[in-house]
Design an enzyme around this catalytic site. Structure first.
Site, PDB file in Angstrom:
ATOM      1  NE  ARG A  57      -1.510  -2.382   2.696  1.00 45.36           N
ATOM      2  CZ  ARG A  57      -1.576  -3.624   2.196  1.00 45.36           C
ATOM      3  NH1 ARG A  57      -2.609  -3.964   1.492  1.00 45.36           N
ATOM      4  NH2 ARG A  57      -0.622  -4.516   2.415  1.00 45.36           N
ATOM      5  CB  THR A  58       3.346   2.621   2.358  1.00 48.51           C
ATOM      6  OG1 THR A  58       2.578   2.083   3.426  1.00 48.51           O
ATOM      7  CG2 THR A  58       3.844   3.999   2.725  1.00 48.51           C
ATOM      8  CE  LYS A  87      27.513  -2.288  -4.158  1.00 50.60           C
ATOM      9  NZ  LYS A  87      27.493  -1.162  -5.108  1.00 50.60           N
ATOM     10  NE  ARG A 108       6.968   0.685   5.066  1.00 52.93           N
ATOM     11  CZ  ARG A 108       5.767   0.139   4.954  1.00 52.93           C
ATOM     12  NH1 ARG A 108       5.648  -1.132   4.608  1.00 52.93           N
ATOM     13  NH2 ARG A 108       4.684   0.843   5.181  1.00 52.93           N
ATOM     14  CG  HIS A 136       3.104   3.833   8.549  1.00 58.24           C
ATOM     15  ND1 HIS A 136       3.299   4.714   7.507  1.00 58.24           N
ATOM     16  CD2 HIS A 136       2.687   2.674   7.981  1.00 58.24           C
ATOM     17  CE1 HIS A 136       3.022   4.105   6.369  1.00 58.24           C
ATOM     18  NE2 HIS A 136       2.648   2.869   6.629  1.00 58.24           N
TER      19      HIS A 136
HETATM   20  N1   CP Z   1      -0.484  -0.156   5.779  1.00 56.72           N
HETATM   21  C1   CP Z   1       0.751  -0.375   5.301  1.00 56.72           C
HETATM   22  O1   CP Z   1       1.734   0.260   5.712  1.00 56.72           O
HETATM   23  O2   CP Z   1       0.809  -1.321   4.321  1.00 56.72           O
HETATM   24  P1   CP Z   1       2.132  -1.731   3.515  1.00 56.72           P
HETATM   25  O3   CP Z   1       3.071  -2.354   4.494  1.00 56.72           O
HETATM   26  O4   CP Z   1       1.671  -2.669   2.442  1.00 56.72           O
HETATM   27  O5   CP Z   1       2.730  -0.460   2.940  1.00 56.72           O
END
Ligand code: CP
Length: 317
Positions: A57-58, A87, A108, A136
């Protein structure tokens, strides 16, 4: 002005959130209407999407948001394996370099605080798309937006946070936001004892005079809750033999199934940041109160809005 997006704390201003909700509504409407036009306000921008941890999703919603606004995207979907991190390059050095190619960086990372470290050395805006068991923030904004869209208000609600409250970063960000923004929230914190919300988040609730109760099971609070926010047990945070054993013991502890719908309020909503593993059975999906796929779609419009906001802040400097 937003320079980077690192923590949910940056969204504790209700006025800013209301602007984000209105703008996200506008994007939603324009995108879904055949005659709707979305201005390509990011047409001269390159967005780097650097994911050291898996995502559906993100990453896709940020990249789709960038494309819809006319930007180009550089993407590394498995930066932990296919970038020079393998590395031994530090997050700081990678950020210095990528910032020479891109105008914003969405990161991320499995380590808590990684996005902050990147922002400290970055000449371009950094967006925290999840840092380990930390935060998040864009998820929390889209979660609150979803509540507003589904129920027409974010105030005076009873909200059950269910599942892995220890490791779920979406929970941690949402707790911060719920502590600051809505009027008069009441939280049920439902988890197995081993997966309780960490003390530091309970402290945030206490400091902000938020009423809450800690409970071992979610069924008892279902009839009272306006929002039921389910999460999966975060398998990837259970490292080592002992922890893996604990994961196996807990992973089926909380299951929301068709029978759970019967004790939920008729006007309540069931949310989940997804991915869902087995904690919500698929026969729940068709119930109108199951909002999780709409929630995931809302992420696109909220992220369009956030990219645009960062871009506007940049040009005002
Ligand atoms: N909700 C969420 O962060 O989903 P993903 O890990 O798929 O990005």
């Amino acid at each position: 002005m937003l320079k980077h997006i690192l923590t949910t704390e940056q969204f504790s201003d209700r006025g800013r959130l209301n602007d984000i909700f209105s703008e996200s509504d506008r994007f939603h409407k324009a995108d879904q209407s055949p005659s709707g036009k979305i201005r390509k306000t990011l047409h001269d921008q390159i967005i780097a999407s650097v994911f050291y941890e898996p995502s559906t999703r993100t990453r896709f919603s940020f990249e789709a948001a960038a494309f819809k606004l006319g930007a180009n995207v550089l993407t590394s979907e498995n930066a932990g394996e296919f970038s020079s991190a393998v590395k031994g390059e530090s997050i700081e050095d990678s950020t210095r370099v990528i910032g020479g190619y891109a105008d914003m960086i969405v990161i991320r990372h499995p380590k808590m605080g990684a996005a902050k470290k990147a922002a400290e050395v970055s000449k371009v805006p950094i967006i925290n798309a999840g840092d380990g068991i930390g935060e998040h923030p864009t998820q929390a904004v889209l979660d609150l937006y979803t509540i507003q869209r589904e129920l027409g208000t974010i105030d005076d609600l009873k909200i059950a946070l269910v599942g892995d409250l220890l490791n779920g970063r979406t929970i941690h960000s949402l707790v911060r936001l719920l502590s600051k923004v809505p009027k008069n929230p009441y939280l049920y914190l439902a988890s197995p004892p081993q997966l309780r919300l960490p003390e530091k988040y309970l402290d945030i609730l206490n400091q902000n005079n938020i009423s809450y109760e800690i409970t071992r099971d979610f069924e008892t609070v279902l009839p009272e809750s306006d929002i039921v926010y389910f999460t999966r047990v975060q398998k990837e945070r259970f490292v080592g033999k002992k922890q893996r054993k604990l994961y196996k013991k807990l992973k089926n502890d909380f299951i929301f199934d068709h029978d759970s719908l019967d004790i939920m309020k008729p006007e309540a909503r069931l949310m989940h940041p997804l991915p869902r593993v087995n904690e919500i059975t698929e026969d729940v999906d068709t119930d109108p109160r199951a909002a999780y796929f709409r929630q995931a779609e809302n992420g696109l419009y909220v992220r369009m809005c956030l990219l645009e906001m960062l871009n506007e802040s940049k040009s005002k400097k």
